[in-house]
Design a protein around this motif. Structure first.
Motif, PDB file in Angstrom:
ATOM      1  N   ALA A  10      31.978  66.199  83.770  1.00 25.40           N
ATOM      2  CA  ALA A  10      32.299  66.817  84.888  1.00 25.40           C
ATOM      3  C   ALA A  10      30.911  66.899  85.773  1.00 25.40           C
ATOM      4  CB  ALA A  10      33.105  67.973  84.843  1.00 25.40           C
ATOM      5  N   ALA A  11      30.012  67.373  85.154  1.00 27.31           N
ATOM      6  CA  ALA A  11      28.541  67.617  85.916  1.00 27.31           C
ATOM      7  C   ALA A  11      28.304  66.241  86.435  1.00 27.31           C
ATOM      8  CB  ALA A  11      27.866  68.036  84.652  1.00 27.31           C
ATOM      9  N   VAL A  12      28.140  65.017  85.457  1.00 23.78           N
ATOM     10  CA  VAL A  12      27.757  63.862  85.867  1.00 23.78           C
ATOM     11  C   VAL A  12      28.501  63.379  87.279  1.00 23.78           C
ATOM     12  CG1 VAL A  12      27.710  61.252  85.657  1.00 23.78           C
ATOM     13  CG2 VAL A  12      27.107  63.165  83.813  1.00 23.78           C
ATOM     14  N   LEU A  13      29.931  63.844  87.202  1.00 20.58           N
ATOM     15  CA  LEU A  13      30.760  63.307  88.308  1.00 20.58           C
ATOM     16  C   LEU A  13      30.507  64.189  89.431  1.00 20.58           C
ATOM     17  CD1 LEU A  13      34.097  62.779  86.360  1.00 20.58           C
ATOM     18  CD2 LEU A  13      32.742  60.800  87.692  1.00 20.58           C
ATOM     19  N   LEU A  14      30.446  65.555  89.160  1.00 25.62           N
ATOM     20  CA  LEU A  14      30.050  66.312  90.410  1.00 25.62           C
ATOM     21  C   LEU A  14      28.867  66.184  91.029  1.00 25.62           C
ATOM     22  CD1 LEU A  14      31.401  69.498  88.640  1.00 25.62           C
ATOM     23  CD2 LEU A  14      32.358  68.646  90.717  1.00 25.62           C
ATOM     24  N   ASP A  15      27.733  65.650  90.180  1.00 22.37           N
ATOM     25  CA  ASP A  15      26.415  65.421  91.103  1.00 22.37           C
ATOM     26  C   ASP A  15      26.790  64.094  91.776  1.00 22.37           C
ATOM     27  OD1 ASP A  15      25.314  67.392  89.728  1.00 22.37           O
ATOM     28  OD2 ASP A  15      24.524  66.142  88.037  1.00 22.37           O
ATOM     29  N   ALA A  16      27.576  63.234  91.458  1.00 24.86           N
ATOM     30  CA  ALA A  16      27.933  62.063  92.438  1.00 24.86           C
ATOM     31  C   ALA A  16      28.854  62.458  93.693  1.00 24.86           C
ATOM     32  CB  ALA A  16      28.608  60.808  91.611  1.00 24.86           C
ATOM     33  N   ILE A  17      29.297  63.747  93.651  1.00 23.32           N
ATOM     34  CA  ILE A  17      30.155  64.144  94.651  1.00 23.32           C
ATOM     35  C   ILE A  17      29.658  63.713  96.021  1.00 23.32           C
ATOM     36  CG2 ILE A  17      29.660  66.516  95.120  1.00 23.32           C
ATOM     37  CD1 ILE A  17      33.389  64.786  94.914  1.00 23.32           C
ATOM     38  N   THR A  18      28.324  63.785  96.363  1.00 27.19           N
ATOM     39  CA  THR A  18      27.519  63.666  97.400  1.00 27.19           C
ATOM     40  C   THR A  18      27.193  62.273  97.645  1.00 27.19           C
ATOM     41  OG1 THR A  18      25.594  63.867  96.172  1.00 27.19           O
ATOM     42  CG2 THR A  18      26.469  65.847  97.121  1.00 27.19           C
ATOM     43  N   ASP A  19      27.899  61.242  97.115  1.00 28.44           N
ATOM     44  CA  ASP A  19      27.653  60.053  97.443  1.00 28.44           C
ATOM     45  C   ASP A  19      28.068  59.851  99.176  1.00 28.44           C
ATOM     46  OD1 ASP A  19      27.787  57.204  95.594  1.00 28.44           O
ATOM     47  OD2 ASP A  19      28.644  56.937  97.638  1.00 28.44           O
ATOM     48  N   LYS A  20      27.328  58.779  99.674  1.00 28.71           N
ATOM     49  CA  LYS A  20      27.674  58.544 101.050  1.00 28.71           C
ATOM     50  C   LYS A  20      28.724  57.665 101.501  1.00 28.71           C
ATOM     51  CE  LYS A  20      22.674  58.869 102.033  1.00 28.71           C
ATOM     52  NZ  LYS A  20      21.772  57.810 102.694  1.00 28.71           N
ATOM     53  N   ASP A  21      29.313  56.994 100.242  1.00 24.49           N
ATOM     54  CA  ASP A  21      30.628  56.229 100.756  1.00 24.49           C
ATOM     55  C   ASP A  21      31.661  57.184 100.512  1.00 24.49           C
ATOM     56  OD1 ASP A  21      32.637  54.325  99.839  1.00 24.49           O
ATOM     57  OD2 ASP A  21      31.144  52.906 100.704  1.00 24.49           O
ATOM     58  N   PRO A  22      32.655  57.205 101.457  1.00 23.33           N
ATOM     59  CA  PRO A  22      33.925  57.695 101.245  1.00 23.33           C
ATOM     60  C   PRO A  22      34.892  57.336 100.261  1.00 23.33           C
ATOM     61  CG  PRO A  22      33.706  57.237 103.621  1.00 23.33           C
ATOM     62  CD  PRO A  22      32.654  56.296 102.770  1.00 23.33           C
ATOM     63  N   LEU A  23      34.759  56.022  99.763  1.00 27.79           N
ATOM     64  CA  LEU A  23      35.590  55.443  98.677  1.00 27.79           C
ATOM     65  C   LEU A  23      35.033  55.962  97.464  1.00 27.79           C
ATOM     66  CD1 LEU A  23      36.349  51.834  99.785  1.00 27.79           C
ATOM     67  CD2 LEU A  23      37.786  53.721  99.780  1.00 27.79           C
ATOM     68  N   VAL A  24      33.727  56.303  97.194  1.00 30.88           N
ATOM     69  CA  VAL A  24      33.166  56.698  96.070  1.00 30.88           C
ATOM     70  C   VAL A  24      33.573  58.120  95.970  1.00 30.88           C
ATOM     71  CG1 VAL A  24      31.142  57.090  94.591  1.00 30.88           C
ATOM     72  CG2 VAL A  24      31.383  54.870  96.302  1.00 30.88           C
ATOM     73  N   GLN A  25      33.566  58.945  96.878  1.00 33.09           N
ATOM     74  CA  GLN A  25      33.906  60.097  96.787  1.00 33.09           C
ATOM     75  C   GLN A  25      35.295  60.571  96.470  1.00 33.09           C
ATOM     76  OE1 GLN A  25      33.091  62.098 100.585  1.00 33.09           O
ATOM     77  NE2 GLN A  25      30.754  61.181 100.635  1.00 33.09           N
ATOM     78  N   GLU A  26      36.075  59.531  96.938  1.00 23.43           N
ATOM     79  CA  GLU A  26      37.528  59.592  96.655  1.00 23.43           C
ATOM     80  C   GLU A  26      37.707  59.584  95.088  1.00 23.43           C
ATOM     81  OE1 GLU A  26      40.176  60.918  98.219  1.00 23.43           O
ATOM     82  OE2 GLU A  26      39.236  61.026 100.150  1.00 23.43           O
ATOM     83  N   LEU A  57      25.456  73.814  98.282  1.00 25.65           N
ATOM     84  CA  LEU A  57      26.205  72.348  98.578  1.00 25.65           C
ATOM     85  C   LEU A  57      26.925  72.487  99.899  1.00 25.65           C
ATOM     86  CD1 LEU A  57      27.081  69.624  97.236  1.00 25.65           C
ATOM     87  CD2 LEU A  57      29.008  70.979  96.149  1.00 25.65           C
ATOM     88  N   ALA A  58      26.585  71.248 100.708  1.00 31.25           N
ATOM     89  CA  ALA A  58      27.387  71.109 101.903  1.00 31.25           C
ATOM     90  C   ALA A  58      28.893  71.330 101.958  1.00 31.25           C
ATOM     91  CB  ALA A  58      27.021  69.864 102.618  1.00 31.25           C
ATOM     92  N   HIS A  59      29.564  71.858 102.940  1.00 30.58           N
ATOM     93  CA  HIS A  59      31.097  72.110 102.930  1.00 30.58           C
ATOM     94  C   HIS A  59      31.862  70.961 102.817  1.00 30.58           C
ATOM     95  CE1 HIS A  59      32.081  71.153 106.865  1.00 30.58           C
ATOM     96  NE2 HIS A  59      31.198  71.528 107.295  1.00 30.58           N
ATOM     97  N   PRO A  60      31.576  69.312 103.316  1.00 32.95           N
ATOM     98  CA  PRO A  60      32.335  68.486 103.064  1.00 32.95           C
ATOM     99  C   PRO A  60      32.537  68.170 101.473  1.00 32.95           C
ATOM    100  CG  PRO A  60      30.994  68.026 104.783  1.00 32.95           C
ATOM    101  CD  PRO A  60      30.520  69.591 104.027  1.00 32.95           C
ATOM    102  N   ILE A  65      35.662  68.866  95.975  1.00 30.24           N
ATOM    103  CA  ILE A  65      35.923  69.690  94.529  1.00 30.24           C
ATOM    104  C   ILE A  65      37.023  70.438  94.559  1.00 30.24           C
ATOM    105  CG2 ILE A  65      34.968  71.081  93.052  1.00 30.24           C
ATOM    106  CD1 ILE A  65      32.077  69.844  94.041  1.00 30.24           C
ATOM    107  N   LEU A  66      37.386  71.136  95.791  1.00 32.12           N
ATOM    108  CA  LEU A  66      38.453  71.969  95.798  1.00 32.12           C
ATOM    109  C   LEU A  66      39.917  71.246  96.077  1.00 32.12           C
ATOM    110  CD1 LEU A  66      37.254  74.570  98.328  1.00 32.12           C
ATOM    111  CD2 LEU A  66      37.665  75.177  96.202  1.00 32.12           C
ATOM    112  N   ARG A  67      39.779  69.926  96.695  1.00 31.31           N
ATOM    113  CA  ARG A  67      40.999  69.237  96.574  1.00 31.31           C
ATOM    114  C   ARG A  67      41.275  68.745  95.151  1.00 31.31           C
ATOM    115  NH1 ARG A  67      39.419  64.579 100.356  1.00 31.31           N
ATOM    116  NH2 ARG A  67      41.240  63.738  99.023  1.00 31.31           N
ATOM    117  N   ALA A  68      40.150  68.350  94.285  1.00 30.75           N
ATOM    118  CA  ALA A  68      40.458  68.046  92.991  1.00 30.75           C
ATOM    119  C   ALA A  68      41.054  69.114  92.343  1.00 30.75           C
ATOM    120  CB  ALA A  68      39.270  67.176  92.372  1.00 30.75           C
ATOM    121  N   MET A  69      40.664  70.169  92.436  1.00 26.95           N
ATOM    122  CA  MET A  69      41.142  71.427  91.619  1.00 26.95           C
ATOM    123  C   MET A  69      42.361  71.789  92.251  1.00 26.95           C
ATOM    124  SD  MET A  69      37.710  74.020  91.870  1.00 26.95           S
ATOM    125  CE  MET A  69      38.734  75.090  90.978  1.00 26.95           C
ATOM    126  N   GLU A  70      42.937  71.533  93.316  1.00 33.65           N
ATOM    127  CA  GLU A  70      44.036  71.783  93.775  1.00 33.65           C
ATOM    128  C   GLU A  70      45.140  70.839  93.194  1.00 33.65           C
ATOM    129  OE1 GLU A  70      47.831  71.074  96.079  1.00 33.65           O
ATOM    130  OE2 GLU A  70      46.100  69.560  96.335  1.00 33.65           O
TER     131      GLU A  70
END
Length: 1632
Positions: A10-26, A57-60, A65-70
């Motif tokens: 989860a930590a590895v993935l969460l570190d990648a949440i700031t990727d610039k590409d929207p598809l990667v973020q999704e 961490l910036a709100h976007p 992360i909150l969407r994944a939690m939901e």
């Protein structure tokens, strides 16, 4: 370990949440959700911890992360304990309220988490929310919004909390100063109210059934006071709308007395918002809810508000609805809902307000009002029941409105009225009439009135709606039957309802059938009982007349006939049985045709036959006379409708013809003559038809009435001395005369023939002759037309042969005068056509015309028609039909004259008349004259009777006139000329004694040549002329030849530039084919030729030069060749022509070709040079002598006559030219020629390029064509082989394609060709060795070498070249050896060891830095494997697999593809051979590369992987896996890579779980692949393996390096790779 590993992932993935590409973020978000599937609590904990640790961490990203939690919470709410739910709730609450300002996405995501938790742990969530919802302090805006959403999503859980929430909230309302907070409170109150109402509606299922509405009344009243009193007055539109949306449901919860008290203020306040908001749907929706609440409590204060309510709502309904605005449409629905409420509680007030609005002239007001009226008629039917007369009377003015939108609304109201019984009331008839009026609207009028900006009319036009309404009301509303029957019959006869006839008839047919089912008495029409109904005679006349135009008005013909059939009992009692058999065929006829294909004349004849049959069945003179009288009465109704009126006149004539009362007939004929509109041409024609039809039964009466009429005062210019002001104009009299003359013509044409002939010269013609002096064009036309009909009637009489027409010359002369008076340049009326038709009939009568009269007649008629100028483009369609009819009339006249003298001399006379026109400089005159000539010749041929064998003495003259016209500049003229020649040749055959139906194969070929005459290519055209000349030469009698040639020579000066060329071509053909009979005439012919061809361009000079050079070369071949080779390059057209002249005789051609071969091969083909002084790469310039010899070879062999010589030197020419091509690839012209070529190209482009290689290729092509190998040339052309031969890159492929074509189409030539090429093995030019080796290697690809027993010698020759220093030669040797698999597969086993040794040696070739030899070896071995002996093959399979494995990942696509495909063949060779166990290790080692290279960027590699995997399947000893590979990877099927990889990994882990570690570690190697798709496929493969692996096999996988590698991939520059890495990380949670 488990918990820590999930957290690590989860930590590895969460570190990648700031990727610039929207598809990667999704995908990271999705991977977190996947971790949550495996371990929801741990995943939620990791997310929670990450958010707490990364405060900045910036709100976007926090939102993601909150969407994944939901998602995790929503999916696994049942698995969460209360502690985790509380932790998540606290985090979400914190995130939601962290920022004081509004950050919508972030706070909404946190709120969604709380709502998801609240679906099960509502208490926990409410505890947290209420902690931030304390009295005395304004809560965060998102807290209030979350409470609202909770109330909407969990009604039963939230309603019990609402009492306390409302008590806390109410004081806060006064504290809220910001609009956003107020909007949130409004939203909460709205959802709270809706939840309470839903709770109370389902009280039987609620957890607390004691909840009552009055529990919330006080709180809602308090909230209402603030919202309405203060917030509704805000300037912020968004807040006002939020208040409105809340007040609607809140009004249902207010105490009844308080709502009653507030209505006087509430309703005006809400209505005032209509003016403040553009989008008013929310106002209308809220207003509707308030009104429903007010009505439900029986409000009395609503009545004083009705006027303002109705005014405001009416204003809203009058807003135009835009089809593209759903908000406006929704608003209108809500407004109509309000009107429904008011209609049910106050119908009187509503109608008192609405109905006066119908008198308004404003379109929107009237349309809106009608819309409301229609709605309340449908939705408040019981309340409107007693108001029907009132509503009907108010429709008076709307019925008069001409606006289309108003009309549409009125029709919709009438439709609603019909369904609710309004039309049965007094005044309902006006509504029915209105519907019929709208059905009668012409469609074009509707479009014109509405204009371009109006709404779409395709489905909603007034006419379409009215037609649909009338039919539906007639067929589906039973109560309307008595209203519409027989009332609708009254609309059949008035002309203003003509457009509505089709729907009227359909409705009446349905109603009539229903009445018939009730009983005959109910069905009969009692016309006396209601004087407004039309009589049966009127109905019959009307329906029959409109049926004459059956497709107008949406098919009114069929509808009218069906109605007639339905009304048969009311028309006449005797007609039922007969009409049941006569009307259906008429309907079937209409079904078979369309408006475009129906013959109007044939249809009218059928209708008139139907009428005659009807009258015969009735056989009642009184009934027939009454019907004819009614028809006469209806005639004025059709003024302006000439076709219908014309047909009605015919019906009148038919009815009068059936009447037995002569007094009635004479009276009505007299009235028709007196009342007809003689000024209208169509009416004159119709009246004349009427008299003609009537004359069939009453000839004497008709003639008597016409005579009386002509003697009456009507024909006097002045009606009396005292009526000088009523003087008739000359024009009116002329029209009147024209009518009578036409009547006489139709009487003559239709009356019985035996009665007409005696009256022609006594009654008919005298009345016509008196008007021949007229100048009026219309009267002239009537005279000519009547004369034509009279003449035709005389000719068709059985006694015409004995009839002596004494006035015939006079009539013919008068017709000629009429024709001469017409303009020769234009054709504006059918007068000359009708005059010529009259002459046609007159010519056949006795006495015969004098010769001079005949000649004058032909001359004048030809000039009158042929000289007419072609019509301009815009008028062509209008005039074309008239001109064609006139031409047909001229044809008929000429053929009629020809029939009087059916001899060659008579035919010659007619052609002489046409000859000036055939030779005219104007194309349109020539084509017309040739068309007439062809017609005359066909007629002459069809009617020729030859009693004895006589000569056709003028055949040569006639063919000489027509045949060169086969090349006329006008294509149409060519076709007619061929038709003339065709007819003339058959005429000759008939004169020779053959039967007229005899078909000669030679002459019939003329018809097949017509297409060639249409070809725009002049060469094709004149070749076709040559073919025509050959046909003429074969069938022309010898005695006619000289006259034909002399005629053609005379035509060489024709102004048509094609004519002399065609004449020359045909003369040449005739001389060649038939010159042997012209010995005595040669001097004469040569003299004529010299005189005629002296001024032609250069044809005679070229022919002389060709003959001269031929003679010279016959004696001094070498000298001529040497001289011509000395001509400057490039050769000009004269030099080329002279070269081609040397190919006339085979012996000479053989000498010339031998000399040129020697010249081409003796000198070096090129010289090494440097293009520029400083250039390091040498260039090659062609040497002159071989280049000139090559060009000369092409010119000689391009002549068709060189074929025999080329065949004799075929192998030498082929080998020499092929090697010439090879050593000129990339060779340039000498500099002197380059400059010359540039200069000549600037002046005029040369016919052929001088480029050395192209010249050699063209020479080779010419050689093959002349050597009988046309198929080789064509095959190479289709495959692009010639172009490949010219280029350095494609030369080898071009040579291979040439060898393949030779093997396929020129097999017998190969032994000598091969012998010639084998001699070049020691050539000093490397490129020649490459070319010859490539050619020989490709020959082995064909079985022809085996058939010719060349295999052994070819193998030996190639084996000798294996050590050639040139790598290309060695590579081509391997290709040739492998080609045995295709060409001679049965010989592979015999030479197996030799072939295998050579190929393995190629795999180990170390002298080729680019591995091209190895590539060829792999490709070749793949082809040979299936054909070799297993004992030769099995020992080397592992060695080969190991040797080719490094090529799987080569940077070169070809090496990857070949090695992988060979690997597949190696697998295939192991099937069932007992070596599967030995090869299994190699299969497993290649599995991962093959799977991943399915995503190779090159399609060839991907295809090879498909094949290799399919072949590997059986060696894995897993039938299910092998079947899956076959299913997904078979050729031709599209591959969904993800689906396939998932399936393959699932089967691998099920059947071969021990391979997990090896497969994963191998895939790690490809994480660093240079290809993006392969790099993305590697983690994808790993992810699927992990997904399907069982937990007990987890130790095979070293998770640490795998996780680290995936973590690195999350930083890959390619977004797709990062996406797949994130996806795989999510799946690793399974091993946690």
């Amino acid at each position: 370990m488990t918990e820590s590993y999930v957290k690590k992932l989860a930590a590895v993935l969460l570190d990648a949440i700031t990727d610039k590409d929207p598809l990667v973020q999704e995908q990271v978000c999705g991977a977190l959700c996947a971790l949550g599937e495996a371990a929801p609590a741990e995943a939620l904990g990791a997310c929670e911890e990450y958010l707490r640790q990364h405060e900045k961490l910036a709100h976007p990203y926090r939102t993601m992360i909150l969407r994944a939690m939901e998602v995790v919470v929503s999916s696994h709410i049942g698995e969460l304990d209360k502690a985790k739910a509380r932790a998540v709730t606290l985090l979400a609450s914190s995130e939601m309220t962290r920022a004081k300002e509004l950050v919508c996405d972030w706070q909404r995501a946190a709120s969604d988490v709380l709502v998801a938790v609240g679906k099960r742990f509502v208490g926990t969530v409410m505890e947290e929310l209420l902690s931030k919802f304390q009295p005395g302090a304004l809560p965060h805006c998102s807290v209030v919004q979350t409470l609202a959403n909770l109330a909407a999503s969990n009604v039963f859980g939230m309603v019990p909390f609402l009492t306390s929430i409302l008590s806390t909230m109410l004081p806060m309302l006064g504290m809220a100063k910001h609009d956003a907070m107020r909007v949130a409170f409004c939203c909460a109150l709205q959802h709270f109210s809706e939840s309470i109402l839903e709770y109370l509606a389902d009280l039987d299922q609620a957890p607390d059934p004691t909840v009552r509405k009055d529990t919330f009344a006080t709180d809602m009243l308090s909230a209402y006071d603030i919202l309405f009193t203060h917030w509704l007055q805000s300037r912020e539109a968004k807040l006002r709308l939020a208040v409105l949306e809340a007040l609607g449901p809140m009004s249902h919860l207010l105490p009844g007395e308080k709502l009653e008290e507030q209505l006087p203020k509430l309703l005006p306040g809400v209505l005032a918002l209509y003016k403040k908001h553009a989008e008013t749907v929310h106002v209308s929706k809220s207003l509707g809810q308030i009104l429903e609440a007010a009505v439900s409590v029986g409000s009395r204060t609503l009545e004083p508000q009705l006027d303002s309510l109705l005014a405001a709502l009416h204003a809203q309904i009058c807003v135009p609805v835009e089809s593209s605005s759903p908000l406006v449409v929704s608003n209108q629905k809500e407004v109509l809902r309000c009107f429904t409420v008011l209609a049910r509680c106050a119908p009187d007030r509503l109608l008192a307000f609405l109905l006066p609005k119908l008198d308004a002239s404003n379109e929107r007001t009237r349309v809106g009002t009608l819309q409301v009226v229609r709605h309340v008629i449908n939705s408040a039917a019981s309340q409107m029941e007693v108001k029907k007369p009132f509503i009907l009377s108010s429709m008076r003015l709307p019925l008069l409105d001409t606006n289309t939108k108003v009309k549409r609304a009125v029709v919709q109201v009438i439709s609603a009225m019909a369904h609710h019984g309004y039309l049965e009331q007094p005044g309902g008839e006006a509504m029915v009439e209105y519907i019929v009026q709208q059905c009668a609207l012409p469609p074009e009028m509707e479009l014109q009135k509405l204009g371009p900006d109006s709404e779409d009319l395709t489905a909603d036009s007034v006419r379409a709606i009215s037609i649909s309404t009338l039919y539906l009301v007639s067929t589906t509303v039973d109560r309307m039957s008595d209203v519409l029957w027989p009332y609708l019959l009254a609309f059949l006869t008035p002309m203003r309802f003509t457009g509505a006839l089709t729907p009227l008839c359909r409705s009446l047919v349905h109603l009539a059938q229903k009445r018939q089912e009730v009983g005959a008495e109910a069905f009969l029409i009692q016309s006396d009982s209601n004087v407004t109904l039309p009589s049966p005679y009127a109905i019959t006349a009307r329906l029959l007349t409109v049926s004459s135009q059956p497709y107008m008005g949406d098919g009114r013909g069929a509808a009218s006939l069906r109605l007639l059939n339905a009304l048969h009992r009311s028309i006449h009692p005797l007609l039922g049985q007969r009409w049941a058999t006569t009307i259906p065929p008429l309907l079937e006829h209409l079904d078979e045709f369309t408006e475009e294909t129906l013959s109007q004349k044939e249809w009218e004849e059928k209708l008139l036959a139907f009428l005659r049959d009807t009258l015969a069945v009735v056989s009642d003179n009184t009934w027939i006379c009454q019907l004819s009288l009614e028809m006469c009465k209806q005639l004025p109704c059709y003024n302006g409708l000439p076709q219908e009126k014309n047909f009605l006149y015919k019906c009148v004539g038919t009815a009068l013809g059936a009447a037995s009362s002569k007094d009635v007939v004479r009276k009505q004929l007299r009235e028709l003559l007196e009342t007809a509109g003689h000024q209208e041409e169509a009416e004159r024609e119709g009246l004349a038809c009427c008299f003609g039809i009537c004359a069939i039964s009453h000839l004497d009466d008709v003639l008597a009435q016409l005579g009386d009429f002509m003697r009456s005062d009507v024909f006097r210019k002045s009606t009396g001395i005292f009526n000088i002001f009523k003087e008739r104009s000359e024009n009116e009299l002329e029209k009147l005369k024209g009518t009578v003359i036409l009547c006489y013509g139709h009487v003559a044409a239709l009356a019985p023939r035996e009665l007409v002939l005696p009256k022609v010269e006594s009654d008919l013609l005298p009345n016509m002759f008196r008007y021949f002096s007229t100048k009026d064009p219309a009267l002239k036309l009537c005279l000519v037309q009547s004369m034509c009909m009279a003449s035709q009637a005389i000719c068709s009489n059985a006694q015409a042969g004995s009839f002596h027409f004494s006035r015939k010359p006079e009539l013919v002369a008068q017709m000629m005068e009429f024709i001469k008076a017409e303009s020769p340049d234009s054709l504006r009326s059918p007068l000359r056509k009708k005059a010529m038709l009259a002459c046609t009939y007159l010519v056949s009568l006795e006495p015969a015309l004098e010769e001079q009269v005949r000649a004058d007649l032909v001359r004048h008629c030809l000039h009158s028609v042929l000289s007419v100028l072609p019509d301009p483009e815009g008028e062509r369609d209008h005039q074309e039909s008239l001109y064609l009819d006139t031409m047909h009339a001229l044809e008929d006249l000429l053929t009629s004259l020809l029939r009087r003298d059916m001899t060659p001399q008579g035919l010659q006379i007619m052609v002489e008349h046409l000859s000036p026109w055939i030779k005219s400089p104007r194309g349109h005159e020539r084509v017309r004259a040739l068309g007439l000539s062809a017609c005359l010749l066909r007629h002459f041929l069809d009617h020729l009777r030859v009693g004895a064998l006589v000569p056709f003495h003028n055949l040569g003259l006639l063919i000489g006139l027509f045949s060169p016209r086969c090349a006329d500049l006008w294509p149409a003229t060519r076709q007619e000329a061929v038709s003339c020649v065709y007819a003339l040749l058959y005429l000759q055959l008939v004169y020779e004694g053959f039967a007229r139906d005899y078909r000669d194969d030679v002459v019939e070929r003329l018809l097949t040549l017509k297409d060639g005459l249409m070809d725009p290519d002049p060469d094709v055209l004149f070749q076709t002329c040559h073919s025509i000349g050959q046909i003429i030469a074969k069938r022309l009698p010898p005695e006619q030849l000289i006259s034909l040639l002399l005629t053609m020579f005379e035509g060489l000066g024709d102004p048509d530039k094609n004519y002399p060329r065609a004449a020359a071509v045909m003369v040449h053909c005739l001389l060649k084919e038939r010159g042997n009979v012209l010995l005595e005439k040669v001097p004469e012919l040569v003299t004529v030729l010299r005189s005629k061809l002296r001024d032609t361009r250069e044809e005679d000079i070229l022919q002389a030069a060709q003959h001269s050079v031929y003679l010279l070369a016959s004696q001094h071949c070498a000298a001529v060749v040497a001289s011509l080779l000395g001509s400057p390059l490039p050769f000009d057209s004269h030099t080329c022509t002279l070269w081609r002249a040397l190919a006339v005789e085979p012996g000479l051609t053989t000498q010339v070709l031998g000399l040129l071969l020697d010249k081409m091969s003796r000198d070096v083909p090129f010289k090494e040079t440097r293009a520029f002084l400083l250039s390091s790469s040498p260039g090659r310039e062609a040497t002159l002598l071989p280049l000139a010899a090559t060009c000369a070879l092409y010119e000689v062999m391009s002549a068709p006559a060189s074929g025999p010589a080329v065949l004799g030197l075929y192998p030498q020419l082929f080998a020499a030219l092929l090697l010439r091509v090879s050593c000129t690839v990339g060779v340039v012209l000498p500099r002197t020629l380059q400059a010359k070529e540039r200069r000549s190209a600037a002046v005029a482009p040369a016919p052929r390029t001088l480029e050395p290689c192209s010249s050699a290729v063209e020479a080779l092509q010419a050689m093959l064509l002349r050597g009988g190998s046309e198929d080789v040339v064509q095959c190479m052309e289709l495959e692009g082989g010639w172009q490949l031969l010219r280029t350095s890159a494609g030369h080898e492929e071009g040579v291979a394609r040439l060898a393949s074509a030779m093997a396929k189409f020129a097999g017998p030539r190969l032994p000598l060709v091969m012998a010639a090429l084998v001699c070049t093995q020691g050539s000093i030019y490397e490129i020649q060795r490459v070319t010859s080796t490539g050619f020989l290697a490709e020959l082995l690809n064909s079985n022809v070498v085996n058939d010719l027993m060349l295999l052994e010698s070819l193998l030996d020759n190639l084996a000798a070249r294996q050590k050639d220093p040139c790598a290309s030669v060695r590579r081509l040797v391997l290709r040739g050896l492998a080609n045995i698999a295709s060409g001679s597969p049965d010989k592979v086993q015999a030479h197996g060891p030799q072939l295998l040794t050579a190929v393995l040696g190629g795999l180990d070739d170390r002298d080729d830095p680019h591995s091209l030899v190895a590539l060829e070896a792999m490709v070749g071995l793949a082809r040979l494997l299936d054909l070799m002996e297993p004992q030769d093959l099995h020992p080397v399979l592992p060695h080969v697999a190991i040797r080719i494995r490094p090529f799987f990942d080569s940077e070169k696509m070809e090496l990857r593809s070949a090695s992988i495909r060979l690997f597949g063949h190696l697998n295939k060779a192991c099937h069932g051979g007992g070596c599967e166990d030995v090869f299994l290790e190699q299969v497993v080692g290649g599995l991962v590369p093959l799977l991943l290279h399915l995503r190779d960027p090159q399609a060839a590699v991907s295809s090879a992987c498909r094949f290799a995997l399919c072949m590997s399947g059986p060696n894995l000893k897993c039938e299910e896996l092998a079947a899956a590979l076959q299913k997904h990877l078979r050729e031709g099927r599209g591959l969904h890579f993800g689906e396939f990889l998932n399936c393959a990994c699932k089967l691998l882990m099920h059947h071969l779980p021990d391979l997990l570690g090896r497969l994963v570690s191998t895939s790690l190697f490809y994480f660093k692949s240079s290809w993006e798709d392969v790099r993305a496929a590697a983690p994808m493969l790993t992810g699927f393996l992990v997904l399907h692996a069982e937990a007990e096999h987890r130790p095979q996988v070293d998770l640490e390096p795998l996780t680290a590698a995936l973590q690195l991939l999350l930083k890959d520059p390619a977004p797709l790779v990062r996406v797949k890495a994130a996806e795989t990380l999510g799946r690793l949670g399974k091993f946690a």
